[in-house]
Motif scaffolding. Structure first.
Motif, PDB file in Angstrom:
ATOM      1  N   ARG A  72       0.841  -1.197   0.000  1.00 39.50           N
ATOM      2  CA  ARG A  72       0.000   0.000   0.000  1.00 39.50           C
ATOM      3  C   ARG A  72       0.878   1.251   0.000  1.00 39.50           C
ATOM      4  O   ARG A  72       2.041   1.195   0.405  1.00 39.50           O
ATOM      5  CB  ARG A  72      -0.913   0.009   1.234  1.00 39.50           C
ATOM      6  N   PRO A  73       0.323   2.392  -0.410  1.00 35.27           N
ATOM      7  CA  PRO A  73       1.132   3.613  -0.392  1.00 35.27           C
ATOM      8  C   PRO A  73       1.544   3.989   1.026  1.00 35.27           C
ATOM      9  O   PRO A  73       0.773   3.799   1.977  1.00 35.27           O
ATOM     10  CB  PRO A  73       0.206   4.672  -1.008  1.00 35.27           C
ATOM     11  N   VAL A  74       2.761   4.481   1.151  1.00 38.99           N
ATOM     12  CA  VAL A  74       3.316   4.830   2.459  1.00 38.99           C
ATOM     13  C   VAL A  74       3.508   6.346   2.534  1.00 38.99           C
ATOM     14  O   VAL A  74       4.059   6.956   1.617  1.00 38.99           O
ATOM     15  CB  VAL A  74       4.669   4.128   2.699  1.00 38.99           C
ATOM     16  N   TYR A  75       3.052   6.911   3.620  1.00 34.95           N
ATOM     17  CA  TYR A  75       3.160   8.354   3.836  1.00 34.95           C
ATOM     18  C   TYR A  75       3.886   8.590   5.153  1.00 34.95           C
ATOM     19  O   TYR A  75       3.505   8.027   6.174  1.00 34.95           O
ATOM     20  CB  TYR A  75       1.772   8.998   3.893  1.00 34.95           C
ATOM     21  N   MET A  76       4.924   9.416   5.107  1.00 37.08           N
ATOM     22  CA  MET A  76       5.711   9.673   6.309  1.00 37.08           C
ATOM     23  C   MET A  76       5.510  11.106   6.770  1.00 37.08           C
ATOM     24  O   MET A  76       5.437  12.035   5.959  1.00 37.08           O
ATOM     25  CB  MET A  76       7.192   9.398   6.047  1.00 37.08           C
ATOM     26  N   PHE A  77       5.439  11.266   8.072  1.00 37.79           N
ATOM     27  CA  PHE A  77       5.318  12.596   8.665  1.00 37.79           C
ATOM     28  C   PHE A  77       6.408  12.726   9.716  1.00 37.79           C
ATOM     29  O   PHE A  77       6.476  11.929  10.657  1.00 37.79           O
ATOM     30  CB  PHE A  77       3.938  12.791   9.301  1.00 37.79           C
ATOM     31  N   GLN A  78       7.267  13.739   9.563  1.00 33.75           N
ATOM     32  CA  GLN A  78       8.346  13.972  10.510  1.00 33.75           C
ATOM     33  C   GLN A  78       7.850  14.872  11.635  1.00 33.75           C
ATOM     34  O   GLN A  78       7.564  16.054  11.425  1.00 33.75           O
ATOM     35  CB  GLN A  78       9.543  14.623   9.809  1.00 33.75           C
ATOM     36  N   ALA A  79       7.742  14.324  12.835  1.00 34.42           N
ATOM     37  CA  ALA A  79       7.275  15.118  13.971  1.00 34.42           C
ATOM     38  C   ALA A  79       8.427  15.935  14.553  1.00 34.42           C
ATOM     39  O   ALA A  79       9.580  15.490  14.568  1.00 34.42           O
ATOM     40  CB  ALA A  79       6.698  14.206  15.053  1.00 34.42           C
ATOM     41  N   SER A 105      -2.599  16.612   5.162  1.00 36.12           N
ATOM     42  CA  SER A 105      -1.275  16.141   5.604  1.00 36.12           C
ATOM     43  C   SER A 105      -1.025  14.738   5.063  1.00 36.12           C
ATOM     44  O   SER A 105      -1.958  14.049   4.612  1.00 36.12           O
ATOM     45  CB  SER A 105      -1.237  16.107   7.132  1.00 36.12           C
ATOM     46  N   PRO A 106       0.221  14.262   5.135  1.00 39.60           N
ATOM     47  CA  PRO A 106       0.474  12.865   4.767  1.00 39.60           C
ATOM     48  C   PRO A 106      -0.393  11.895   5.567  1.00 39.60           C
ATOM     49  O   PRO A 106      -0.855  10.882   5.035  1.00 39.60           O
ATOM     50  CB  PRO A 106       1.964  12.691   5.086  1.00 39.60           C
ATOM     51  N   ILE A 118       3.509   6.633   8.701  1.00 44.96           N
ATOM     52  CA  ILE A 118       4.577   6.475   9.692  1.00 44.96           C
ATOM     53  C   ILE A 118       4.826   7.851  10.296  1.00 44.96           C
ATOM     54  O   ILE A 118       5.277   8.769   9.614  1.00 44.96           O
ATOM     55  CB  ILE A 118       5.866   5.940   9.045  1.00 44.96           C
ATOM     56  N   LEU A 119       4.503   7.988  11.559  1.00 38.95           N
ATOM     57  CA  LEU A 119       4.777   9.234  12.281  1.00 38.95           C
ATOM     58  C   LEU A 119       6.170   9.098  12.881  1.00 38.95           C
ATOM     59  O   LEU A 119       6.360   8.390  13.882  1.00 38.95           O
ATOM     60  CB  LEU A 119       3.729   9.468  13.358  1.00 38.95           C
ATOM     61  N   ASP A 120       7.132   9.744  12.252  1.00 40.00           N
ATOM     62  CA  ASP A 120       8.529   9.536  12.631  1.00 40.00           C
ATOM     63  C   ASP A 120       8.920  10.433  13.804  1.00 40.00           C
ATOM     64  O   ASP A 120       8.615  11.623  13.814  1.00 40.00           O
ATOM     65  CB  ASP A 120       9.415   9.832  11.417  1.00 40.00           C
ATOM     66  N   THR A 163       7.316   5.996  15.354  1.00 39.78           N
ATOM     67  CA  THR A 163       8.652   5.672  15.848  1.00 39.78           C
ATOM     68  C   THR A 163       9.013   6.673  16.934  1.00 39.78           C
ATOM     69  O   THR A 163       8.609   7.840  16.876  1.00 39.78           O
ATOM     70  CB  THR A 163       9.717   5.718  14.734  1.00 39.78           C
ATOM     71  N   MET A 164       9.746   6.203  17.931  1.00 43.40           N
ATOM     72  CA  MET A 164      10.098   7.075  19.058  1.00 43.40           C
ATOM     73  C   MET A 164      11.526   6.803  19.494  1.00 43.40           C
ATOM     74  O   MET A 164      11.906   5.651  19.701  1.00 43.40           O
ATOM     75  CB  MET A 164       9.146   6.832  20.225  1.00 43.40           C
ATOM     76  N   ASN A 165      12.266   7.892  19.630  1.00 49.54           N
ATOM     77  CA  ASN A 165      13.654   7.761  20.073  1.00 49.54           C
ATOM     78  C   ASN A 165      13.741   7.612  21.580  1.00 49.54           C
ATOM     79  O   ASN A 165      12.954   8.200  22.323  1.00 49.54           O
ATOM     80  CB  ASN A 165      14.463   8.985  19.644  1.00 49.54           C
TER      81      ASN A 165
END
Length: 282
Positions: A72-79, A105-106, A118-120, A163-165
């Protein structure tokens, strides 16, 4: 740019992300993400996995690789700490002739298209922004745009991952958000053989000697509890190769010289002990 009309409001959609990310090793982690997204029954709902770990261990790569498995299409958002609720949903901009255009938004585009968002680095944004996603991440599965005055329901195929650092520069999220982004999947350093494969794939133009020095460097650093990751290793190798330039057959002495400089300039003098240790072992 694609558009769609919801409740009389024309939305301009984002483009999906096409990246050359390839997950190597630790296949159980890939299976864990895919299992979280699996829907077993029409009454079932997908989970929203949270990938945690040190910066550079491959959280985004894992999320992207799992998403591509679903086709499926992938959309990334850089928080970031400046991310506002409207940035996550719909942003108004001035278009041609001074008219307002509503930009999805993505994340919202993924909701509409049945894609994967993917909420990065999600724990870099504040609780206020996370609160705007609360109804999306439970069984309501929608968001509301105050700016456009519409409610957007997620497509049944929509999937979400954050994803979380694991570092000190992030926000502590409240329990009501944590409970919506489960399961937590922890990503640790890869095994040395896996790091070798990752290095080789990212630096296919490197000679083997440089890769072996970096693998040993990372192995010693991991054993000492350092935070250096394979991403650091890739940067070391890439810069060392650039320093060598057109020199295709360097001696070990020449390789150590450029790696020494690369380590100093990328990670600092404290990391040199691990390079010197690798030189002794090799």
């Amino acid at each position: 740019m694609e558009t769609i009309t919801i409740d009389g409001v024309n939305l301009f959609l984002s483009h999906p992300d096409e990246l050359k990310y390839d997950w190597v090793g630790q296949t159980e982690l890939l299976d864990q993400v895919l299992a979280a997204w699996l829907v077993l029954d029409k009454e079932d709902l997908p989970l929203n996995p949270r990938l945690t770990g040190k910066p550079g261990v491959g959280k985004t790569t894992l999320a992207y690789a799992a998403a591509k498995r679903l086709g499926r299409p992938v959309y990334m958002f850089q928080a970031t700490m400046d991310t506002r609720p409207e940035d996550l949903i719909i942003t108004p901009v001035i278009g041609e002739l001074g008219h307002i255009r509503y930009m999805a938004s993505p994340l919202v585009t993924a909701m509409i298209r049945g894609g994967i968002c993917i909420l990065d680095e999600g724990n870099r944004m504040s609780e206020k922004s996370w609160a705007s996603l609360a109804p999306l991440l439970d069984n309501r599965r929608y968001v509301e745009s105050v700016v456009a005055a519409i409610k957007i329901q997620a497509h049944p195929d929509f999937r979400f991952c954050a994803t979380m650092n694991d570092d000190a520069s992030t926000f502590e999220l409240p329990e009501y958000i944590h409970s919506r982004i489960q399961p937590q999947i922890f990503i640790d350093f890869p095994e040395p053989d896996e790091e070798r494969v990752i290095l080789r794939r990212n630096l296919p133009f490197s000679n083997e000697a440089i890769l072996e020095y970096i693998v040993e460097f990372l192995k010693l650093a991991h054993a000492a509890g350092e935070r250096y990751t394979v991403r650091d290793g890739i940067n070391l190798g890439r810069y060392a190769l650039k320093l060598l330039g057109e020199h295709k057959n360097p001696s070990h002495k020449e390789i150590l010289k450029v790696l020494d400089l690369a380590v100093r300039m990328i990670l600092g003098d404290d990391a040199l002990d691990y390079l010197h240790g690798a030189a002794i072992l090799l």
